[in-house]
Enzyme design. Structure first.
Site, PDB file in Angstrom:
ATOM      1  N   ASN A 208      -2.286  11.099  14.615  1.00  0.00           N
ATOM      2  CA  ASN A 208      -3.380   9.935  14.162  1.00  0.00           C
ATOM      3  C   ASN A 208      -4.493   9.930  15.076  1.00  0.00           C
ATOM      4  O   ASN A 208      -5.700   9.970  14.498  1.00  0.00           O
ATOM      5  CB  ASN A 208      -2.885   8.393  14.261  1.00  0.00           C
ATOM      6  CG  ASN A 208      -1.967   8.200  13.254  1.00  0.00           C
ATOM      7  OD1 ASN A 208      -2.425   8.198  12.115  1.00  0.00           O
ATOM      8  ND2 ASN A 208      -0.659   7.969  13.468  1.00  0.00           N
TER       9      ASN A 208
ATOM     10  N   GLY B 261       0.794  -1.154   0.124  1.00  0.00           N
ATOM     11  CA  GLY B 261       0.051  -0.034  -0.149  1.00  0.00           C
ATOM     12  C   GLY B 261       0.878   1.356  -0.112  1.00  0.00           C
ATOM     13  O   GLY B 261       1.886   1.403  -0.582  1.00  0.00           O
ATOM     14  N   ALA B 262       0.338   2.265   0.623  1.00  0.00           N
ATOM     15  CA  ALA B 262       1.122   3.638   0.829  1.00  0.00           C
ATOM     16  C   ALA B 262       2.725   3.409   1.180  1.00  0.00           C
ATOM     17  O   ALA B 262       3.403   4.347   0.732  1.00  0.00           O
ATOM     18  CB  ALA B 262       0.291   4.546   1.833  1.00  0.00           C
TER      19      ALA B 262
ATOM     20  N   GLU C 119      -5.996   1.225  13.636  1.00  0.00           N
ATOM     21  CA  GLU C 119      -4.850   0.511  14.224  1.00  0.00           C
ATOM     22  C   GLU C 119      -4.766   1.191  15.741  1.00  0.00           C
ATOM     23  O   GLU C 119      -3.603   1.617  16.101  1.00  0.00           O
ATOM     24  CB  GLU C 119      -3.483   0.887  13.532  1.00  0.00           C
ATOM     25  CG  GLU C 119      -3.550   0.277  12.181  1.00  0.00           C
ATOM     26  CD  GLU C 119      -2.084   0.386  11.606  1.00  0.00           C
ATOM     27  OE1 GLU C 119      -1.182  -0.429  11.449  1.00  0.00           O
ATOM     28  OE2 GLU C 119      -1.892   1.613  10.959  1.00  0.00           O
TER      29      GLU C 119
ATOM     30  N   GLY D 156       4.595   0.029   1.816  1.00  0.00           N
ATOM     31  CA  GLY D 156       5.175  -0.938   1.345  1.00  0.00           C
ATOM     32  C   GLY D 156       5.198  -0.680  -0.173  1.00  0.00           C
ATOM     33  O   GLY D 156       6.115  -1.164  -0.931  1.00  0.00           O
TER      34      GLY D 156
ATOM     35  N   ASN E  73       3.354   0.707  12.454  1.00  0.00           N
ATOM     36  CA  ASN E  73       3.084   1.406  13.304  1.00  0.00           C
ATOM     37  C   ASN E  73       2.818   0.805  14.655  1.00  0.00           C
ATOM     38  O   ASN E  73       2.204  -0.103  14.523  1.00  0.00           O
ATOM     39  CB  ASN E  73       2.170   2.569  12.866  1.00  0.00           C
ATOM     40  CG  ASN E  73       2.472   3.690  12.065  1.00  0.00           C
ATOM     41  OD1 ASN E  73       3.732   3.956  11.877  1.00  0.00           O
ATOM     42  ND2 ASN E  73       1.827   4.013  11.235  1.00  0.00           N
TER      43      ASN E  73
ATOM     44  N   SER F  50      -2.708   8.385   8.199  1.00  0.00           N
ATOM     45  CA  SER F  50      -3.292   7.154   7.583  1.00  0.00           C
ATOM     46  C   SER F  50      -4.552   6.537   8.434  1.00  0.00           C
ATOM     47  O   SER F  50      -5.225   5.997   7.953  1.00  0.00           O
ATOM     48  CB  SER F  50      -2.153   6.193   8.140  1.00  0.00           C
ATOM     49  OG  SER F  50      -1.775   5.923   9.201  1.00  0.00           O
TER      50      SER F  50
ATOM     51  N   LYS G 204       8.778   7.083  17.593  1.00  0.00           N
ATOM     52  CA  LYS G 204       7.856   7.202  16.453  1.00  0.00           C
ATOM     53  C   LYS G 204       6.414   7.379  16.943  1.00  0.00           C
ATOM     54  O   LYS G 204       5.448   8.090  16.133  1.00  0.00           O
ATOM     55  CB  LYS G 204       7.776   5.914  15.527  1.00  0.00           C
ATOM     56  CG  LYS G 204       6.919   5.780  14.472  1.00  0.00           C
ATOM     57  CD  LYS G 204       7.132   6.945  13.462  1.00  0.00           C
ATOM     58  CE  LYS G 204       6.083   7.082  12.238  1.00  0.00           C
ATOM     59  NZ  LYS G 204       5.686   5.737  11.552  1.00  0.00           N
TER      60      LYS G 204
END
Length: 311
Positions: free
Chosen positions: A200, A12-13, A274, A15, A105, A262, A192
């Protein structure tokens, strides 16, 4: 020159962007796809980027893991909400010398992967990048792109810089990606989260882009408070995040092109969020050390409610 061969699980965005860069640099890259398989197998991948647009008209696209030859590096770039699939996906992709780069993440995710493939095979990757998938096989890279790489050991022991970290970094650097090597995966994961947790979470709860959040004085103050709470969580495990790092994240985000996170994209599209990896796991880890993180817990509770209503 790219020395390792790669399998990208979750193209996706994230990978898709990094895998495409590796292939363009001459690497042998296999892409495991789901909904995009038909389109990508026929049309390839399209990458838009301020560093230059490019198309890969032919890629090694697969729908089934059993059809993919084993690679040196298996990159896990799925959303963590799909990690229940990993026990079936990973074993067929591994050969004796393979290792797994967890490009996801959250916190505690390397432990899950280690249970499947063995701790000695696992490395973590933290990506500071603004990238969205805007259509089948179509990825729009907006800003940044640095990857931080670290080895995993049980209980997140610090292991230092290894030879395979340097080899992996050389591959990504040959593809034009800046790489930072970390001696301590746990501190890198918490760092991170300094960005992931406030932006997020608040982007979903407040229906806002990063630009909108940073333009409001009260929101900027709240973001900084939440970042400091993340630093408190890291400190509960003897990992120090200095105030200068928090200030750097605020400055980077202020300069960032307007970005829909995301998690906000997942929420807008009705996908599961997530929440466990990014919010619940850090809360549990801090609680084990006797540390309460009330603002992060409130965000977690709000997101759980919104996620349940949305799916």
């Amino acid at each position: 020159m790219v020395n390792f061969s790669y399998t990208i699980v979750g193209a996706g965005a994230i990978g898709g962007f990094y895998g495409s860069r590796l292939q363009r640099a001459g690497g042998k890259v296999h892409f495991l796809l789901h909904s995009d398989y038909q389109h990508v197998s026929q049309n390839g991948l399209l990458i838009e980027s301020p560093e230059g647009n490019f198309t890969l008209p032919e890629v090694n696209a697969y729908r089934n893991v059993g059809d993919i030859p084993p690679s040196d590096v298996v990159v896990v770039a799925l959303k963590t909400t799909n990690n229940h699939l990993l026990p079936k996906l990973l074993p067929p992709l591994i050969k004796d010398t393979s290792f797994v780069l967890v490009m996801q993440n959250g916190l505690g995710i390397e432990e899950e992967v280690a249970k499947i493939v063995g701790a000695q095979r696992v490395m973590g990757a933290m990506c500071f990048v603004c990238s969205n998938k805007i259509g089948p096989g179509h990825i729009r890279h907006l800003d940044y792109g640095t990857i931080t790489i670290a080895e995993y050991l049980p209980n997140y022991q610090s292991v230092g810089i290894t030879q395979r970290m340097r080899q992996l970094a050389a591959d990504f650097e040959s593809a034009g990606i800046e790489v930072l090597l970390s001696e301590d995966l746990l501190i890198s994961r918490w760092q991170k989260l300094v960005w992931n947790i406030p932006y997020n979470g608040l982007s979903v709860v407040l229906d806002a882009t990063t630009e909108q959040l940073m333009a409001d004085r009260e929101m900027r103050s709240l973001i900084e408070q939440i970042m400091q709470e993340v630093a408190l969580g890291a400190q509960s495990w003897n990992r120090l995040i200095p105030e200068s790092f928090i200030e750097k994240m605020l400055v980077y985000t202020t300069k960032m092109k307007p970005y829909r996170t995301s998690m906000k994209i997942d929420y807008d599209l009705g996908r599961p969020l997530e929440i466990e990896a990014i919010f619940s796991n850090p809360l549990k880890i801090a609680a084990k050390a006797g540390v309460n993180l009330p603002q992060i817990r409130m965000l977690y509770q709000q997101l759980k409610f919104l996620d349940a209503q949305n799916c």
